[in-house]
Scaffold this motif. Structure first.
Motif, PDB file in Angstrom:
ATOM      1  N   ARG A   1     -21.190  15.317  35.083  1.00  0.00           N
ATOM      2  CA  ARG A   1     -21.594  16.699  35.042  1.00  0.00           C
ATOM      3  C   ARG A   1     -20.867  17.287  33.990  1.00  0.00           C
ATOM      4  N   ASP A   2     -21.157  18.692  33.653  1.00  0.00           N
ATOM      5  CA  ASP A   2     -21.077  19.425  32.523  1.00  0.00           C
ATOM      6  C   ASP A   2     -19.623  19.803  32.617  1.00  0.00           C
ATOM      7  N   ILE A   3     -18.547  19.184  31.779  1.00  0.00           N
ATOM      8  CA  ILE A   3     -17.420  19.460  31.891  1.00  0.00           C
ATOM      9  C   ILE A   3     -16.958  20.823  31.057  1.00  0.00           C
ATOM     10  N   SER A   4     -17.995  21.249  30.180  1.00  0.00           N
ATOM     11  CA  SER A   4     -17.653  22.494  29.543  1.00  0.00           C
ATOM     12  C   SER A   4     -17.913  23.828  30.663  1.00  0.00           C
ATOM     13  N   GLN A   5     -18.053  23.623  31.790  1.00  0.00           N
ATOM     14  CA  GLN A   5     -18.279  24.730  32.891  1.00  0.00           C
ATOM     15  C   GLN A   5     -16.774  24.631  33.670  1.00  0.00           C
ATOM     16  N   PRO A   6     -16.212  25.774  33.794  1.00  0.00           N
ATOM     17  CA  PRO A   6     -14.986  25.896  34.386  1.00  0.00           C
ATOM     18  C   PRO A   6     -14.913  25.250  35.797  1.00  0.00           C
ATOM     19  N   LYS A   7     -15.914  25.639  36.545  1.00  0.00           N
ATOM     20  CA  LYS A   7     -16.050  24.909  38.072  1.00  0.00           C
ATOM     21  C   LYS A   7     -15.891  23.700  38.146  1.00  0.00           C
ATOM     22  N   VAL A   8     -16.609  23.040  37.119  1.00  0.00           N
ATOM     23  CA  VAL A   8     -16.612  21.626  37.100  1.00  0.00           C
ATOM     24  C   VAL A   8     -15.112  21.105  36.618  1.00  0.00           C
ATOM     25  N   VAL A   9     -14.435  21.592  35.580  1.00  0.00           N
ATOM     26  CA  VAL A   9     -13.139  21.332  35.334  1.00  0.00           C
ATOM     27  C   VAL A   9     -12.087  21.257  36.585  1.00  0.00           C
TER      28      VAL A   9
END
Length: 196
Positions: free
Chosen positions: A48-56
């Motif tokens: 997943r794209d960990i630069s996205q707040p919802k992913v973090v």
């Protein structure tokens, strides 16, 4: 298995001392700041794209539930890198862990990636992981070399498996390591303390 590794722990690397510590669900903002320093290409080998707040936020939630264990490399309060072991206790592959290691660009080439990978490998043994998997794009030669140095071997090549933000596809290589066999060999030679 329980975690007997001691954290936080200070380690030396070419760029100066770094603290290894376990990620907590309160580290979301620090992880997001770290992830936003990474290039889009660096992020491709992560699921997943960990630069996205919802992913973090989902990562912090999975940490809270115990399905993900992450070691952070921190200097002066800033995250320089992380190594994550992802397990699914409810799947048919519950003995398998996926190892994900990533460093911010300024910390590469200083030995930190190798140290972080070794740390996660030792932690995986403590967690009872029998097989470790890692994936990355085929052009990430430095990362592939670090994993191969630990005994990982290529198991699969997935053509056009990930698509970047510009819509270009990239091949992914899947590397694996039989941790249980390695641990048995170390025990047979009386070398288990080498992993501590």
């Amino acid at each position: 298995m329980t975690n007997n590794r001691s954290y936080p722990r200070t380690v030396a690397c070419a760029g100066g001392e770094v603290v290894f510590r376990l990620l907590t669900p309160d580290d979301g903002e620090a992880v997001l700041a770290f992830a936003q320093k990474l290039s889009a290409h660096d992020l491709l080998f992560l699921r997943r794209d960990i630069s996205q707040p919802k992913v973090v936020a989902a990562w912090m939630d999975a940490t809270r539930r115990g399905g993900i264990t992450t070691v952070l490399a921190v200097r002066d309060g800033a995250v320089l890198g992380c190594a994550t072991i992802v397990r699914d206790a409810l799947s048919w592959s519950r003995h398998v862990g996926e190892l994900r290691v990533i460093l911010e660009p300024g910390s590469r080439g200083q030995g930190l990636g190798g140290q972080l990978t070794h740390e996660a490998f030792a932690l995986a043994i403590e967690l009872g992981v029998e097989k470790l998997m890692a994936q990355m794009t085929v052009d990430q030669r430095g990362a592939i070399g670090v994993f191969e140095g630990l005994g990982f071997r290529a198991e699969a090549l997935l053509h056009d498996h990930v698509k970047d933000r510009e819509g270009r596809t990239h091949d992914i290589v899947i590397l694996a390591h039989d941790v249980a066999k390695f641990q048995a060999q170390m025990a047979a030679y009386g070398l288990t303390e080498a992993l501590e």
